[in-house]
Every structure is written in structure tokens, then in C-alpha cells.
Design a protein around this motif. Structure first.
Motif, PDB file in Angstrom:
ATOM      1  N   LEU A   1      40.383  39.730  42.570  1.00  0.00           N
ATOM      2  CA  LEU A   1      39.175  39.873  41.772  1.00  0.00           C
ATOM      3  C   LEU A   1      39.074  38.700  40.807  1.00  0.00           C
ATOM      4  O   LEU A   1      40.064  38.299  40.208  1.00  0.00           O
ATOM      5  N   GLU A   2      37.852  38.169  40.664  1.00  0.00           N
ATOM      6  CA  GLU A   2      37.577  37.188  39.624  1.00  0.00           C
ATOM      7  C   GLU A   2      37.172  37.984  38.393  1.00  0.00           C
ATOM      8  O   GLU A   2      36.057  38.491  38.307  1.00  0.00           O
ATOM      9  N   ALA A   3      38.088  38.104  37.456  1.00  0.00           N
ATOM     10  CA  ALA A   3      37.866  38.914  36.261  1.00  0.00           C
ATOM     11  C   ALA A   3      36.814  38.283  35.357  1.00  0.00           C
ATOM     12  O   ALA A   3      36.694  37.061  35.291  1.00  0.00           O
TER      13      ALA A   3
ATOM     14  N   ILE B   1      44.575  41.267  40.765  1.00  0.00           N
ATOM     15  CA  ILE B   1      44.480  42.286  41.808  1.00  0.00           C
ATOM     16  C   ILE B   1      43.909  43.532  41.136  1.00  0.00           C
ATOM     17  O   ILE B   1      43.932  43.646  39.911  1.00  0.00           O
ATOM     18  N   PRO B   2      43.351  44.470  41.907  1.00  0.00           N
ATOM     19  CA  PRO B   2      42.838  45.691  41.287  1.00  0.00           C
ATOM     20  C   PRO B   2      43.942  46.396  40.495  1.00  0.00           C
ATOM     21  O   PRO B   2      45.069  46.526  40.971  1.00  0.00           O
ATOM     22  N   GLY B   3      43.605  46.829  39.301  1.00  0.00           N
ATOM     23  CA  GLY B   3      44.575  47.512  38.451  1.00  0.00           C
ATOM     24  C   GLY B   3      44.312  47.218  36.997  1.00  0.00           C
ATOM     25  O   GLY B   3      43.326  46.575  36.647  1.00  0.00           O
ATOM     26  N   GLY B   4      45.206  47.674  36.135  1.00  0.00           N
ATOM     27  CA  GLY B   4      45.031  47.410  34.719  1.00  0.00           C
ATOM     28  C   GLY B   4      46.048  48.140  33.875  1.00  0.00           C
ATOM     29  O   GLY B   4      47.015  48.720  34.374  1.00  0.00           O
ATOM     30  N   VAL B   5      45.800  48.127  32.582  1.00  0.00           N
ATOM     31  CA  VAL B   5      46.703  48.686  31.585  1.00  0.00           C
ATOM     32  C   VAL B   5      46.628  50.207  31.597  1.00  0.00           C
ATOM     33  O   VAL B   5      45.546  50.788  31.738  1.00  0.00           O
ATOM     34  N   THR B   6      47.781  50.828  31.417  1.00  0.00           N
ATOM     35  CA  THR B   6      47.823  52.288  31.334  1.00  0.00           C
ATOM     36  C   THR B   6      47.262  52.744  30.001  1.00  0.00           C
ATOM     37  O   THR B   6      47.373  52.050  28.991  1.00  0.00           O
TER      38      THR B   6
ATOM     39  N   ASN C   1      33.064  47.151  53.124  1.00  0.00           N
ATOM     40  CA  ASN C   1      31.609  47.104  52.967  1.00  0.00           C
ATOM     41  C   ASN C   1      31.107  47.990  51.824  1.00  0.00           C
ATOM     42  O   ASN C   1      30.018  47.773  51.307  1.00  0.00           O
ATOM     43  N   ARG C   2      31.902  49.003  51.457  1.00  0.00           N
ATOM     44  CA  ARG C   2      31.505  49.910  50.374  1.00  0.00           C
ATOM     45  C   ARG C   2      31.981  49.438  48.994  1.00  0.00           C
ATOM     46  O   ARG C   2      31.666  50.073  47.989  1.00  0.00           O
ATOM     47  N   ILE C   3      32.733  48.349  48.929  1.00  0.00           N
ATOM     48  CA  ILE C   3      33.208  47.861  47.631  1.00  0.00           C
ATOM     49  C   ILE C   3      32.004  47.530  46.756  1.00  0.00           C
ATOM     50  O   ILE C   3      31.096  46.820  47.161  1.00  0.00           O
ATOM     51  N   THR C   4      32.017  48.090  45.558  1.00  0.00           N
ATOM     52  CA  THR C   4      30.996  47.835  44.546  1.00  0.00           C
ATOM     53  C   THR C   4      31.726  47.487  43.262  1.00  0.00           C
ATOM     54  O   THR C   4      32.372  48.351  42.663  1.00  0.00           O
ATOM     55  N   LEU C   5      31.645  46.243  42.862  1.00  0.00           N
ATOM     56  CA  LEU C   5      32.382  45.800  41.684  1.00  0.00           C
ATOM     57  C   LEU C   5      31.744  46.302  40.398  1.00  0.00           C
ATOM     58  O   LEU C   5      30.519  46.359  40.284  1.00  0.00           O
ATOM     59  N   ASP C   6      32.590  46.629  39.441  1.00  0.00           N
ATOM     60  CA  ASP C   6      32.139  46.944  38.091  1.00  0.00           C
ATOM     61  C   ASP C   6      31.874  45.607  37.415  1.00  0.00           C
ATOM     62  O   ASP C   6      32.802  44.829  37.170  1.00  0.00           O
ATOM     63  N   ALA C   7      30.621  45.319  37.104  1.00  0.00           N
ATOM     64  CA  ALA C   7      30.223  44.013  36.558  1.00  0.00           C
ATOM     65  C   ALA C   7      30.879  43.704  35.219  1.00  0.00           C
ATOM     66  O   ALA C   7      30.950  42.539  34.830  1.00  0.00           O
ATOM     67  N   THR C   8      31.366  44.709  34.516  1.00  0.00           N
ATOM     68  CA  THR C   8      32.064  44.437  33.253  1.00  0.00           C
ATOM     69  C   THR C   8      33.508  44.011  33.498  1.00  0.00           C
ATOM     70  O   THR C   8      34.152  43.487  32.599  1.00  0.00           O
ATOM     71  N   GLU C   9      34.003  44.233  34.709  1.00  0.00           N
ATOM     72  CA  GLU C   9      35.397  43.928  35.040  1.00  0.00           C
ATOM     73  C   GLU C   9      35.550  42.693  35.923  1.00  0.00           C
ATOM     74  O   GLU C   9      36.476  41.908  35.728  1.00  0.00           O
ATOM     75  N   ALA C  10      34.678  42.551  36.932  1.00  0.00           N
ATOM     76  CA  ALA C  10      34.863  41.471  37.909  1.00  0.00           C
ATOM     77  C   ALA C  10      33.521  40.876  38.340  1.00  0.00           C
ATOM     78  O   ALA C  10      32.552  41.598  38.532  1.00  0.00           O
TER      79      ALA C  10
END
Length: 189
Positions: A49-51, A59-64, A122-131
Motif C-alpha cells: 500500500l502507498e500510505a 503492507i496491510p496492518g497497523g498499530v494495536t 477486484n473487490r479491494i476498496t482502499l480507505d482514502a485516509t489510509e492509502a
């Protein structure tokens, strides 16, 4: 999803121990914990992902979050970032990273995010605030757009995936009896 037995497990533990010195719990060091998923396509390329919030690939993921396990965080963050639920498999690497600047030291987990089908991709929809965008690349293709420690961490995850056993690393380097004896301050970075 919180594991259904968590409440029962906590009840079985009993009351937490009392502080021997009042306020000591608040003075203990803090660590950041984060978790990512090594997600691939059928050609074995890794989903990057381009953050929006940093110049490097992720890569997909983040802070707990508070009281969230690394596995739960990985599932939640992947769903938030790419807009689909993916099956998160076993842990591939646990990596300690040292404190730098304003950032605490941390424990980073990479889980097996599996191989996505063309329909899932094909169903991937990025969260515009994240990537801003996502792409499937080899680690070599992506490496000049990531921090060296992240390249090493993902390489350890790929090795663990192929070997079938997880790894423990320190700043992306496999921890050997020699590096453990040296102490974290003496690790080659």
C-alpha cells in the motif's frame, strides 16, 4: 473479533495482582505493538500500500489499540485499509524494533495474509485516509520505497512462510545467540 473465551480466561485468572509500590504500573516502559499481513496474489507477488501518512510502502496492518491482540489488530486494519475481510493465518515473524526519535521501541508482527483470488483483488476498496493506491510487487521491486528494517522484516516473513516455521528478529535481523548476548544496543542496524 474478540475470542469468545477471553472473558472466561480473564475470570479464571482472578483479580489482577495489586501494585507492590503504588503507581509503579504507570511508570513501566511503554512499547508500541503493530501487526501486518503478508498478502499475495496467485503469482506470489506481495500486496503493498502507498500510505497517505508516510512516504514509504506498507503492507496491510497497523498499530494495536488498547487491549487488542496483534491478530485482532491485523484483521481489523486489513479490513479497514483494503475493504475486504481476508483470512489471517499464523504468525510468520515477530520483530523487535528499537526506539528512535520520538517513537518508543516496539514489537512488530507479520501474519500470513494468504493468497487472494482474482475476485477478492477486484473487490479491494482502499480507505482514502489510509492509502492512495495498492499494487502487487516482489520485495525487490518494492525495497527502494521502504525503510531497510521493513525490507528485512518482510524478507524474514517470506523465509518463514517457505520454511513453515515463524522467526524472531530484532530490527529485521534474525536474532542469534550472538546478537542476544551483545544486547540490543550493539545490534548491527
Amino acid at each position: 473479533m474478540i475470542h469468545p473465551s477471553r472473558e472466561a480466561d480473564l475470570a479464571a485468572e482472578g483479580e489482577p495482582e495489586k501494585e507492590f509500590n503504588v503507581g509503579i504500573a504507570g511508570r513501566l516502559p511503554k512499547k508500541t505493538t503493530a501487526a501486518g499481513a503478508l498478502v499475495r496474489n496467485s503469482d506470489g507477488l506481495i500486496l503493498f500500500l502507498e500510505a497517505t501518512y508516510k512516504p514509504t510502502l506498507e503492507i496491510p496492518g497497523g498499530v494495536t489499540e488498547f487491549d487488542e491482540s496483534p491478530l485482532e489488530a491485523c484483521r481489523r486494519e486489513a479490513r479497514e485499509e483494503i475493504g475486504i475481510d481476508i483470512e489471517i493465518g499464523p504468525v510468520l515473524v515477530v520483530d523487535w524494533i528499537p526506539a528512535q526519535g520520538v517513537w518508543f521501541d516496539g514489537i512488530m508482527f507479520i501474519f500470513d495474509g494468504g493468497i487472494l483470488t482474482d475476485e477478492q483483488i477486484n473487490r479491494i476498496t482502499l480507505d482514502a485516509t489510509e492509502a492512495r493506491r495498492c499494487q502487487f510487487l516482489t520485495l525487490d521491486q518494492a525495497s527502494d520505497r521502504m525503510r531497510p528494517s521493513m525490507v528485512r522484516r518482510i524478507a524474514r516473513a517470506e523465509e518463514a512462510l517457505h520454511r513453515g516455521t515463524p522467526s524472531y528478529a530484532e530490527f529485521g535481523r534474525l536474532a542469534t545467540s550472538e546478537t542476544v548476548a551483545l544486547g540490543s544496543g550493539d545490534l548491527v542496524r
